[in-house]
Design a protein around this motif. Structure first.
Motif, PDB file in Angstrom:
ATOM      1  N   THR A  60     -69.162 -99.337  44.897  1.00 48.88           N
ATOM      2  CA  THR A  60     -68.674 -99.795  43.587  1.00 48.88           C
ATOM      3  C   THR A  60     -69.737-100.550  42.791  1.00 48.88           C
ATOM      4  OG1 THR A  60     -67.685-101.694  44.727  1.00 48.88           O
ATOM      5  CG2 THR A  60     -66.222 -99.869  44.180  1.00 48.88           C
ATOM      6  N   ASN A 191     -65.891-105.982  40.139  1.00 50.51           N
ATOM      7  CA  ASN A 191     -65.297-105.863  38.795  1.00 50.51           C
ATOM      8  C   ASN A 191     -64.885-104.443  38.426  1.00 50.51           C
ATOM      9  OD1 ASN A 191     -65.585-108.677  38.110  1.00 50.51           O
ATOM     10  ND2 ASN A 191     -67.785-108.288  37.870  1.00 50.51           N
ATOM     11  N   VAL A 192     -64.293-103.717  39.387  1.00 48.03           N
ATOM     12  CA  VAL A 192     -63.793-102.366  39.075  1.00 48.03           C
ATOM     13  C   VAL A 192     -62.519-102.488  38.234  1.00 48.03           C
ATOM     14  CG1 VAL A 192     -64.731-101.363  41.202  1.00 48.03           C
ATOM     15  CG2 VAL A 192     -62.353-102.185  41.178  1.00 48.03           C
ATOM     16  N   THR A 193     -62.100-101.381  37.636  1.00 44.37           N
ATOM     17  CA  THR A 193     -60.864-101.379  36.842  1.00 44.37           C
ATOM     18  C   THR A 193     -59.655-101.501  37.771  1.00 44.37           C
ATOM     19  OG1 THR A 193     -60.591 -98.978  36.979  1.00 44.37           O
ATOM     20  CG2 THR A 193     -61.919 -99.841  35.138  1.00 44.37           C
ATOM     21  N   THR A 194     -58.516-101.847  37.211  1.00 39.65           N
ATOM     22  CA  THR A 194     -57.262-101.963  37.981  1.00 39.65           C
ATOM     23  C   THR A 194     -56.932-100.631  38.652  1.00 39.65           C
ATOM     24  OG1 THR A 194     -56.477-103.590  36.379  1.00 39.65           O
ATOM     25  CG2 THR A 194     -54.825-102.617  37.824  1.00 39.65           C
ATOM     26  N   GLU A 195     -57.135 -99.538  37.920  1.00 39.74           N
ATOM     27  CA  GLU A 195     -56.840 -98.196  38.438  1.00 39.74           C
ATOM     28  C   GLU A 195     -57.732 -97.884  39.650  1.00 39.74           C
ATOM     29  OE1 GLU A 195     -56.280 -93.640  36.719  1.00 39.74           O
ATOM     30  OE2 GLU A 195     -57.748 -94.975  35.778  1.00 39.74           O
ATOM     31  N   THR A 196     -59.028 -98.173  39.519  1.00 44.99           N
ATOM     32  CA  THR A 196     -59.965 -97.917  40.629  1.00 44.99           C
ATOM     33  C   THR A 196     -59.610 -98.783  41.836  1.00 44.99           C
ATOM     34  OG1 THR A 196     -61.722 -97.317  39.090  1.00 44.99           O
ATOM     35  CG2 THR A 196     -62.405 -97.942  41.305  1.00 44.99           C
TER      36      THR A 196
END
Length: 323
Positions: A60, A191-196
């Protein structure tokens, strides 16, 4: 045994740093607890959980290097896992783990319970110091899940009416929760997206379930030397796993043997033979492969990288252990 050197190549150097740090994290203020920790971490183990955390971290972060928080999370994950093993061994009265004597076997139950508590407390302290509330929530939930899973396993002991759904829920609490939530936490630190983050969580959840089912199959199909404990030890202790639950559907006499707690000579051997002669192992194998495939589908949502490929290889390897 996992071929760790080949499988975890992208994080091999990270795992060496982790091994050095683990003993230091425990500290030497408490000589007996330090001795217990040294015994635990010195026994090696496969370090699968921290390796997954480090691989997710690298997958990530892409071009950037992982940061100290990622490394600390991997260390916390291994500390939580180790603490749960110490307590499990006391509850299960296990004499050996990873082919070496258990902590309570060497130091006694009192020290083993305190050593497990100490590791949980230390991991919580280091977790708070990450200063990330979402990550603290995820890993705190894991510690609760481990306790709930152990209680559930005790309550369902020798209960032949246990459903596969209850078994999978207990397997999530005891095994998959730590893998799923620590993986998601690694993504959040990147800091990935919520979906990821949800894809990563689902990868860990399904990998953890597949891993537990495979372990439960190997309890019947592997050897004592490969397992590091006696064959059929889960069944002997009254823990009814997937192969047993599937076998109960077609071997009524197995229920009789379990409900009389293998009291007569040869009962346990007969029960193991009934399970091996049923579809229980094959059905469990199909379930493990299904979960491994779901894990792969989820992690493939990440950008291609060597670390992502290793996470895919790991999911495929889990089910290939049965071939």
């Amino acid at each position: 045994m996992f071929p760790a050197t080949s499988l975890f190549a992208p994080v091999e150097a990270d795992l060496k740093i982790l091994a050095d740090n683990l003993k230091q994290l425990v500290g030497n203020r408490h000589p007996i607890l330090y001795a217990a920790a040294e015994h635990l971490f010195g026994a090696g183990g496969k370090r699968i959980r921290p390796a997954i955390v480090l691989l997710v971290s690298r997958a990530t972060m892409q071009e950037q290097d992982i940061n100290p928080c990622h490394r600390r999370l991997a260390e916390i994950t291994e500390m939580i896992h180790t603490a749960s093993l110490v307590h499990d061994d006391v509850v299960d009265e296990s004499e050996i783990r990873r082919s070496v004597a258990t902590v309570h076997n060497i130091f006694g139950n009192r020290i083993a319970v305190l050593a497990g508590d100490f590791l949980f407390a230390q991991s919580s302290w280091y977790l708070a110091n990450l200063n990330n509330l979402e990550v603290v929530k995820l890993l705190s939930e894991v510690i609760m899940d481990l306790a709930v899973g152990e209680i559930q396993q005790g309550l369902n002991r020798l209960d032949t009416s246990t459903s596969l759904e209850i078994y999978l829920q207990k397997s999530y609490y005891k095994t998959a929760s730590l893998i799923a939530n620590s993986s998601k936490a690694a993504g959040l630190l990147s800091n990935v997206t919520t979906e990821t983050a949800e894809y990563i969580y689902s990868y860990g959840r399904h990998l953890g379930l597949a891993f537990q089912i495979v372990d439960d199959i190997l309890d019947f199909t592997s050897s004592s030397s490969a397992l590091g404990k006696p064959v059929g030890s889960d069944l002997k202790s009254g823990n009814l796993t997937a192969p047993v639950l599937f076998a109960l559907e077609e071997k009524p006499y197995l229920e009789v043997l379990i409900e009389r707690e293998f009291a007569q000579e040869g009962d346990l051997e007969q029960a193991i033979a009934l399970i091996k002669n049923s579809q229980g192992i094959q059905k469990s194998r199909e379930l493990a492969i299904k979960y491994s495939k779901i894990a792969v589908d989820n992690i493939e949502e990440l950008t291609p990288s060597q670390s992502r490929q290793t996470l895919i290889n790991l999911a495929n390897y889990v089910s290939s252990r049965l071939e």
